[in-house]
Design a protein around this motif. Structure first.
Motif, PDB file in Angstrom:
ATOM      1  N   ALA A   1      46.865  23.225  98.715  1.00  0.00           N
ATOM      2  CA  ALA A   1      46.488  24.573  98.316  1.00  0.00           C
ATOM      3  C   ALA A   1      46.056  25.333  99.565  1.00  0.00           C
ATOM      4  N   GLY A   2      46.413  26.604  99.639  1.00  0.00           N
ATOM      5  CA  GLY A   2      46.064  27.418 100.795  1.00  0.00           C
ATOM      6  C   GLY A   2      44.962  28.421 100.526  1.00  0.00           C
ATOM      7  N   ASP A   3      44.482  28.471  99.270  1.00  0.00           N
ATOM      8  CA  ASP A   3      43.415  29.401  98.931  1.00  0.00           C
ATOM      9  C   ASP A   3      42.674  28.910  97.684  1.00  0.00           C
ATOM     10  N   LEU A   4      41.586  29.592  97.356  1.00  0.00           N
ATOM     11  CA  LEU A   4      40.770  29.182  96.207  1.00  0.00           C
ATOM     12  C   LEU A   4      41.532  29.279  94.889  1.00  0.00           C
ATOM     13  N   ALA A   5      42.280  30.358  94.712  1.00  0.00           N
ATOM     14  CA  ALA A   5      42.998  30.545  93.452  1.00  0.00           C
ATOM     15  C   ALA A   5      43.974  29.411  93.196  1.00  0.00           C
TER      16      ALA A   5
ATOM     17  N   ALA B   1      42.520  22.566  87.570  1.00  0.00           N
ATOM     18  CA  ALA B   1      42.600  22.699  86.117  1.00  0.00           C
ATOM     19  C   ALA B   1      43.693  21.818  85.526  1.00  0.00           C
ATOM     20  N   ALA B   2      44.703  21.528  86.338  1.00  0.00           N
ATOM     21  CA  ALA B   2      45.866  20.782  85.850  1.00  0.00           C
ATOM     22  C   ALA B   2      45.787  19.279  86.083  1.00  0.00           C
ATOM     23  N   ALA B   3      44.963  18.827  87.030  1.00  0.00           N
ATOM     24  CA  ALA B   3      44.961  17.399  87.389  1.00  0.00           C
ATOM     25  C   ALA B   3      43.599  16.981  87.910  1.00  0.00           C
ATOM     26  N   ARG B   4      43.399  15.676  87.967  1.00  0.00           N
ATOM     27  CA  ARG B   4      42.192  15.102  88.563  1.00  0.00           C
ATOM     28  C   ARG B   4      42.573  14.466  89.891  1.00  0.00           C
ATOM     29  N   PHE B   5      41.635  14.520  90.817  1.00  0.00           N
ATOM     30  CA  PHE B   5      41.899  14.006  92.162  1.00  0.00           C
ATOM     31  C   PHE B   5      40.826  13.006  92.550  1.00  0.00           C
ATOM     32  N   ASP B   6      41.245  11.987  93.326  1.00  0.00           N
ATOM     33  CA  ASP B   6      40.296  10.999  93.833  1.00  0.00           C
ATOM     34  C   ASP B   6      39.482  11.573  94.988  1.00  0.00           C
ATOM     35  N   PHE B   7      40.166  12.349  95.833  1.00  0.00           N
ATOM     36  CA  PHE B   7      39.543  12.940  97.020  1.00  0.00           C
ATOM     37  C   PHE B   7      39.990  14.387  97.154  1.00  0.00           C
ATOM     38  N   ALA B   8      39.151  15.178  97.812  1.00  0.00           N
ATOM     39  CA  ALA B   8      39.528  16.545  98.179  1.00  0.00           C
ATOM     40  C   ALA B   8      39.046  16.807  99.593  1.00  0.00           C
ATOM     41  N   LEU B   9      39.914  17.397 100.389  1.00  0.00           N
ATOM     42  CA  LEU B   9      39.546  17.909 101.706  1.00  0.00           C
ATOM     43  C   LEU B   9      39.481  19.415 101.546  1.00  0.00           C
ATOM     44  N   LEU B  10      38.304  19.978 101.759  1.00  0.00           N
ATOM     45  CA  LEU B  10      38.032  21.367 101.423  1.00  0.00           C
ATOM     46  C   LEU B  10      37.648  22.160 102.657  1.00  0.00           C
ATOM     47  N   ASP B  11      38.481  23.137 103.009  1.00  0.00           N
ATOM     48  CA  ASP B  11      38.172  24.030 104.117  1.00  0.00           C
ATOM     49  C   ASP B  11      37.036  24.958 103.686  1.00  0.00           C
ATOM     50  N   LEU B  12      36.128  25.223 104.590  1.00  0.00           N
ATOM     51  CA  LEU B  12      34.968  26.056 104.274  1.00  0.00           C
ATOM     52  C   LEU B  12      35.353  27.528 104.113  1.00  0.00           C
ATOM     53  N   HIS B  13      36.162  28.043 105.029  1.00  0.00           N
ATOM     54  CA  HIS B  13      36.527  29.466 105.020  1.00  0.00           C
ATOM     55  C   HIS B  13      37.977  29.627 104.583  1.00  0.00           C
ATOM     56  N   LEU B  14      38.166  30.262 103.425  1.00  0.00           N
ATOM     57  CA  LEU B  14      39.508  30.487 102.880  1.00  0.00           C
ATOM     58  C   LEU B  14      39.738  31.990 102.738  1.00  0.00           C
ATOM     59  N   PRO B  15      40.987  32.421 102.642  1.00  0.00           N
ATOM     60  CA  PRO B  15      41.264  33.854 102.617  1.00  0.00           C
ATOM     61  C   PRO B  15      40.629  34.599 101.433  1.00  0.00           C
TER      62      PRO B  15
ATOM     63  N   LEU C   1      32.996  26.418  99.433  1.00  0.00           N
ATOM     64  CA  LEU C   1      31.822  25.917  98.717  1.00  0.00           C
ATOM     65  C   LEU C   1      31.706  26.484  97.305  1.00  0.00           C
ATOM     66  N   ALA C   2      32.384  27.603  97.039  1.00  0.00           N
ATOM     67  CA  ALA C   2      32.369  28.176  95.691  1.00  0.00           C
ATOM     68  C   ALA C   2      32.932  27.192  94.672  1.00  0.00           C
ATOM     69  N   LEU C   3      33.893  26.379  95.085  1.00  0.00           N
ATOM     70  CA  LEU C   3      34.448  25.362  94.176  1.00  0.00           C
ATOM     71  C   LEU C   3      33.402  24.307  93.840  1.00  0.00           C
ATOM     72  N   LEU C   4      32.614  23.942  94.822  1.00  0.00           N
ATOM     73  CA  LEU C   4      31.550  22.964  94.569  1.00  0.00           C
ATOM     74  C   LEU C   4      30.475  23.569  93.674  1.00  0.00           C
ATOM     75  N   ARG C   5      30.073  24.783  93.985  1.00  0.00           N
ATOM     76  CA  ARG C   5      29.016  25.449  93.208  1.00  0.00           C
ATOM     77  C   ARG C   5      29.408  25.651  91.751  1.00  0.00           C
ATOM     78  N   SER C   6      30.686  25.880  91.504  1.00  0.00           N
ATOM     79  CA  SER C   6      31.148  26.140  90.139  1.00  0.00           C
ATOM     80  C   SER C   6      31.436  24.858  89.353  1.00  0.00           C
ATOM     81  N   GLY C   7      31.324  23.710  90.007  1.00  0.00           N
ATOM     82  CA  GLY C   7      31.598  22.444  89.317  1.00  0.00           C
ATOM     83  C   GLY C   7      33.071  22.225  89.043  1.00  0.00           C
TER      84      GLY C   7
END
Length: 92
Positions: free
Chosen positions: A40-44, A51-65, A70-76
């Motif tokens: 994925a290249g952005d939050l959307a 919403a479509a799948a479960r993941f074992d791991f996620a690598l999450l860039d802090l600053h996205l377009p 961190l909004a993904l973490l905060r929103s659960g």
């Protein structure tokens, strides 16, 4: 002896990174270790994958377009079983 560089069979990784060159390199490395990688290249886009799948791991860039990763973490947005690594190349 087990291969210490291999990930568990069927390991699902969500890679959220807006820099396409870096995303391609990270994705190729993860696949070489045996992971199934969804990019994925952005939050959307990330929200759609989450919403479509479960993941074992996620690598999450802090600053996205379209906002802060961190909004993904905060929103659960991640499953309680997803290990999340937050990363940034932002200096400061």
């Amino acid at each position: 002896m087990a291969d210490e560089t291999a990930l568990p069979p069927g390991c699902e990784v969500l890679l959220i990174e807006d820099d396409s060159a870096l995303r391609r390199r990270l994705s190729a490395s993860l696949r070489a270790f045996g992971a199934t990688v969804t990019e994925a290249g952005d939050l959307a886009s990330a929200r759609g994958h989450l919403a479509a799948a479960r993941f074992d791991f996620a690598l999450l860039d802090l600053h996205l377009p379209d906002g802060e990763g961190l909004a993904l973490l905060r929103s659960g947005a991640f499953s309680e079983n997803t290990t999340v690594v937050v990363m940034t190349a932002f200096g400061g």
